[in-house]
Design a protein around this motif. Structure first.
Motif, PDB file in Angstrom:
ATOM      1  N   THR A   1       0.626  -1.240   0.159  1.00 12.70           N
ATOM      2  CA  THR A   1       0.232  -0.069  -0.055  1.00 12.70           C
ATOM      3  C   THR A   1       1.161   1.415   0.089  1.00 12.70           C
ATOM      4  O   THR A   1       1.795   1.113   0.217  1.00 12.70           O
ATOM      5  CB  THR A   1      -0.809  -0.114   1.276  1.00 12.70           C
ATOM      6  OG1 THR A   1       0.295  -0.340   1.991  1.00 12.70           O
ATOM      7  CG2 THR A   1      -1.498  -1.176   1.212  1.00 12.70           C
ATOM      8  N   LYS A   2       0.083   2.086   0.116  1.00 16.71           N
ATOM      9  CA  LYS A   2       1.187   3.829  -0.152  1.00 16.71           C
ATOM     10  C   LYS A   2       2.181   3.987   0.900  1.00 16.71           C
ATOM     11  O   LYS A   2       2.905   4.272   1.586  1.00 16.71           O
ATOM     12  CB  LYS A   2      -0.112   5.004  -0.402  1.00 16.71           C
ATOM     13  CG  LYS A   2       0.840   6.398  -0.402  1.00 16.71           C
ATOM     14  CD  LYS A   2       0.360   7.174  -1.029  1.00 16.71           C
ATOM     15  CE  LYS A   2       0.572   8.586  -1.215  1.00 16.71           C
ATOM     16  NZ  LYS A   2       1.437   8.896   0.225  1.00 16.71           N
ATOM     17  N   ASP A   3       0.895   3.285   2.188  1.00 11.11           N
ATOM     18  CA  ASP A   3       1.406   4.315   3.897  1.00 11.11           C
ATOM     19  C   ASP A   3       3.001   2.960   3.330  1.00 11.11           C
ATOM     20  O   ASP A   3       4.649   3.317   4.325  1.00 11.11           O
ATOM     21  CB  ASP A   3       0.254   3.347   4.048  1.00 11.11           C
ATOM     22  CG  ASP A   3      -0.787   4.936   4.802  1.00 11.11           C
ATOM     23  OD1 ASP A   3      -0.014   5.794   4.536  1.00 11.11           O
ATOM     24  OD2 ASP A   3      -1.655   4.375   5.313  1.00 11.11           O
ATOM     25  N   VAL A   4       2.392   1.851   3.723  1.00  9.28           N
ATOM     26  CA  VAL A   4       3.528   0.697   3.283  1.00  9.28           C
ATOM     27  C   VAL A   4       5.127   1.244   2.475  1.00  9.28           C
ATOM     28  O   VAL A   4       6.318   1.345   3.239  1.00  9.28           O
ATOM     29  CB  VAL A   4       3.497  -0.605   3.069  1.00  9.28           C
ATOM     30  CG1 VAL A   4       4.491  -1.952   2.533  1.00  9.28           C
ATOM     31  CG2 VAL A   4       2.342  -1.519   4.103  1.00  9.28           C
ATOM     32  N   TYR A   5       4.168   1.644   1.733  1.00  9.94           N
ATOM     33  CA  TYR A   5       5.613   2.020   0.415  1.00  9.94           C
ATOM     34  C   TYR A   5       6.576   3.481   1.829  1.00  9.94           C
ATOM     35  O   TYR A   5       7.880   3.119   1.727  1.00  9.94           O
ATOM     36  CB  TYR A   5       5.273   2.662  -0.547  1.00  9.94           C
ATOM     37  CG  TYR A   5       6.263   2.364  -1.394  1.00  9.94           C
ATOM     38  CD1 TYR A   5       7.468   2.154  -1.941  1.00  9.94           C
ATOM     39  CD2 TYR A   5       6.775   4.407  -1.808  1.00  9.94           C
ATOM     40  CE1 TYR A   5       8.115   2.559  -2.917  1.00  9.94           C
ATOM     41  CE2 TYR A   5       7.628   4.575  -2.817  1.00  9.94           C
ATOM     42  CZ  TYR A   5       8.631   3.611  -2.539  1.00  9.94           C
ATOM     43  OH  TYR A   5      10.176   4.564  -3.695  1.00  9.94           O
ATOM     44  N   ASP A   6       5.399   4.378   1.739  1.00 12.71           N
ATOM     45  CA  ASP A   6       6.276   5.707   2.394  1.00 12.71           C
ATOM     46  C   ASP A   6       6.976   5.135   3.590  1.00 12.71           C
ATOM     47  O   ASP A   6       8.181   6.301   3.694  1.00 12.71           O
ATOM     48  CB  ASP A   6       5.383   6.593   2.344  1.00 12.71           C
ATOM     49  CG  ASP A   6       4.391   6.774   1.091  1.00 12.71           C
ATOM     50  OD1 ASP A   6       5.305   6.954   0.169  1.00 12.71           O
ATOM     51  OD2 ASP A   6       3.259   7.124   1.380  1.00 12.71           O
TER      52      ASP A   6
ATOM     53  N   ASN B   1       2.963   5.242 -11.021  1.00 11.80           N
ATOM     54  CA  ASN B   1       1.864   6.231 -10.580  1.00 11.80           C
ATOM     55  C   ASN B   1       1.541   5.951  -8.913  1.00 11.80           C
ATOM     56  O   ASN B   1       1.372   6.401  -8.118  1.00 11.80           O
ATOM     57  CB  ASN B   1       0.169   5.088 -11.351  1.00 11.80           C
ATOM     58  CG  ASN B   1      -0.828   5.742 -10.786  1.00 11.80           C
ATOM     59  OD1 ASN B   1      -0.815   6.847 -10.640  1.00 11.80           O
ATOM     60  ND2 ASN B   1      -1.470   4.825  -9.890  1.00 11.80           N
ATOM     61  N   ILE B   2       2.641   4.376  -8.555  1.00 17.40           N
ATOM     62  CA  ILE B   2       2.694   4.277  -7.331  1.00 17.40           C
ATOM     63  C   ILE B   2       3.505   5.229  -6.829  1.00 17.40           C
ATOM     64  O   ILE B   2       3.213   6.268  -5.856  1.00 17.40           O
ATOM     65  CB  ILE B   2       3.815   3.120  -7.035  1.00 17.40           C
ATOM     66  CG1 ILE B   2       3.107   1.921  -7.635  1.00 17.40           C
ATOM     67  CG2 ILE B   2       3.903   3.199  -4.908  1.00 17.40           C
ATOM     68  CD1 ILE B   2       3.641  -0.054  -6.779  1.00 17.40           C
ATOM     69  N   ASN B   3       5.258   5.886  -7.274  1.00 17.93           N
ATOM     70  CA  ASN B   3       5.201   7.170  -6.896  1.00 17.93           C
ATOM     71  C   ASN B   3       6.475   6.950  -8.488  1.00 17.93           C
ATOM     72  O   ASN B   3       7.038   6.185  -8.801  1.00 17.93           O
ATOM     73  CB  ASN B   3       6.257   7.118  -5.996  1.00 17.93           C
ATOM     74  CG  ASN B   3       7.569   7.594  -5.260  1.00 17.93           C
ATOM     75  OD1 ASN B   3       8.565   8.175  -6.264  1.00 17.93           O
ATOM     76  ND2 ASN B   3       7.021   8.483  -4.651  1.00 17.93           N
ATOM     77  N   ARG B   4       6.196   8.176  -8.926  1.00 12.32           N
ATOM     78  CA  ARG B   4       8.003   8.414  -9.873  1.00 12.32           C
ATOM     79  C   ARG B   4       9.155   8.032  -9.778  1.00 12.32           C
ATOM     80  O   ARG B   4       9.788   7.947 -10.889  1.00 12.32           O
ATOM     81  CB  ARG B   4       7.524   9.605 -11.067  1.00 12.32           C
ATOM     82  CG  ARG B   4       8.013   9.911 -12.027  1.00 12.32           C
ATOM     83  CD  ARG B   4       7.869  11.427 -13.063  1.00 12.32           C
ATOM     84  NE  ARG B   4       9.047  11.133 -13.893  1.00 12.32           N
ATOM     85  CZ  ARG B   4       9.608  11.637 -14.185  1.00 12.32           C
ATOM     86  NH1 ARG B   4      10.301  12.111 -13.069  1.00 12.32           N
ATOM     87  NH2 ARG B   4      10.323  11.623 -15.153  1.00 12.32           N
ATOM     88  N   GLY B   5       9.617   9.125  -8.802  1.00 13.07           N
ATOM     89  CA  GLY B   5      10.890   8.785  -8.237  1.00 13.07           C
ATOM     90  C   GLY B   5      11.238   6.842  -8.581  1.00 13.07           C
ATOM     91  O   GLY B   5      12.528   6.347  -8.590  1.00 13.07           O
ATOM     92  N   LEU B   6       9.948   6.204  -7.890  1.00  7.74           N
ATOM     93  CA  LEU B   6      10.047   4.578  -8.523  1.00  7.74           C
ATOM     94  C   LEU B   6      10.900   4.149  -9.259  1.00  7.74           C
ATOM     95  O   LEU B   6      11.210   2.728  -9.292  1.00  7.74           O
ATOM     96  CB  LEU B   6       9.156   3.652  -6.694  1.00  7.74           C
ATOM     97  CG  LEU B   6       8.506   2.483  -7.544  1.00  7.74           C
ATOM     98  CD1 LEU B   6      10.099   1.899  -6.252  1.00  7.74           C
ATOM     99  CD2 LEU B   6       7.338   2.391  -6.316  1.00  7.74           C
ATOM    100  N   GLY B   7       9.986   4.405 -10.365  1.00 10.35           N
ATOM    101  CA  GLY B   7       9.609   4.497 -11.295  1.00 10.35           C
ATOM    102  C   GLY B   7      10.940   4.032 -11.683  1.00 10.35           C
ATOM    103  O   GLY B   7      11.261   4.163 -12.689  1.00 10.35           O
TER     104      GLY B   7
END
Length: 378
Positions: free
Chosen positions: A107-112, A240-246
């Motif tokens: 989830t977003k929280d888990v990734y953040d 879409n999750i995070n462009r920095g990640l992409g």
């Protein structure tokens, strides 16, 4: 107990299916499936069971059959993580089942909440998974029927069906100029997952002492949209999750794959995907407002749609704002790197200049000495 659960329990007793009839749990009955969780007979590990609600000319069954065929091909290859291997059972009501992919949903929280080092490891894990998935020969899928409604944005769709002018206008409301990202889409076709959003990915629990230090990604599932698509399409949901990640994943991917992915191409496909979603909702909004004016829709149905629309609009606004911020960050990083490189080049030139001057001075002295020596000989 539901009728569908009774049906599954009866089948389990008759056919000795690998999951226990005593531990069925209904996860959801929304959508077109009843989805259950059941414990494995021997180990106690869980199975996920998807039972279509209808069996008459149901395209959902065909989709499950297709997913089963794709995942069994994938299961023949080591992709570095656990993947769902879907199997079909044919009876009065056909259904699909697979072992539950263990781990924590991304989830977003888990990734953040991942540390920067863990985010970097996660990017490497995903890059390796995609490299191995994209390396599966597409000839192996020759007997797998194509998707009836492909989810990827093919070149044909973008050229012939995509409303570029409307897409540009809708994205402009979010501060994005689509023209600045427009580029050609390569025809580099590979087997793609096509739906790598966070809820189809699991990671190792970061609170567990058993979590490995060299891996974060634990499993990938839901290959229902898997198809032969443009290589870059698999990076859309990751951006879409995070462009920095992409960006990180693309950089890691390009280091290990002989087939490179263009960041600009991935960005353009991402924005086209977002724009297409905006077009769908924009069209639906116009239609439902027309129905409301003509008293063809109840207030309850209208309010339900507007709640969904407002939620979609908020999420899209947040995602595109995050995208813009990272694009600006990347450009700033590139300018700093360019300035550092130019400064380094100037310093290097300055260091060489005295050396060149000395060489000229020495050469002049050398020539004068020769002339003097010749005059002396005369």
């Amino acid at each position: 107990m539901t009728a569908s659960q009774e049906y599954l329990e009866e089948l389990q007793k008759k056919h000795q299916l690998p999951f226990s009839a005593d531990h069925f749990k209904l996860l959801t009955d929304k959508g077109q499936h009843y989805i259950y969780k059941a414990a494995e007979t021997d180990t106690g590990k869980n199975y996920i069971i998807r039972l279509p609600k209808s069996t008459e000319n149901n395209p959902i069954i065909k989709e499950l059959e297709r997913e089963s065929a794709v995942t069994q091909i994938i299961a023949q290859h080591d992709l570095g993580v656990s993947t769902s291997n879907v199997k079909m059972f044919y009876g009065e009501q056909p259904f699909a089942y697979h072992k539950e992919i263990e781990g924590t949903l991304l989830t977003k929280d888990v990734y953040d909440n991942l540390s920067e080092s863990k985010k970097d490891i996660f990017a490497k894990d995903i890059a390796y998974f995609l490299h191995k998935l994209h390396s599966i020969p597409i000839e192996k899928l020759k007997d797998v029927p194509p998707q009836e409604n492909p989810k990827s944005l093919s070149n044909d769709f973008l050229k012939n069906q995509f409303d570029y002018a409307l897409a540009k206008n809708l994205l402009n409301k979010y501060g994005i100029n689509l023209d600045a990202f427009k580029t050609d889409i390569s025809e580099d076709k590979v087997l793609c997952h096509n739906d790598l959003h966070g809820e189809n990915l699991t990671v190792y629990s970061q609170d567990s002492s058993n979590s490995p230090n060299d891996h974060v990604l634990k499993g990938v599932f839901d290959f229902g949209n898997a198809d032969i698509s443009n290589r870059s399409f698999d990076f859309i949901k990751l951006i879409n999750i995070n462009r920095g990640l992409g960006r990180n994943i693309i950089n890691q991917y390009n280091e290990i794959s002989p087939h490179k992915v263009s960041q600009k191409e991935a960005d353009y496909q991402y924005l086209c995907w977002q724009a297409q979603n905006l077009i769908i909702y924009d069209t639906a909004l116009k239609n439902i407002n027309k129905d409301k004016q003509n008293n063809q829709i109840s207030s309850q149905k209208y309010d339900e749609f507007m709640a969904r629309y407002n939620k979609f609009e908020r999420l899209t606004s947040d995602k595109l704002a995050s995208f813009r911020i990272d694009v600006a960050r990347e450009r700033s990083e590139n300018r700093r790197n360019k300035d550092t490189h130019e400064l380094s080049s100037k310093d290097h030139t300055a260091e060489k200049a005295p050396f060149k001057k000395d060489m000229i001075k020495d050469r002049t002295t050398f020539i004068k000495n020769i002339i003097s020596e010749k005059n002396y000989q005369k």
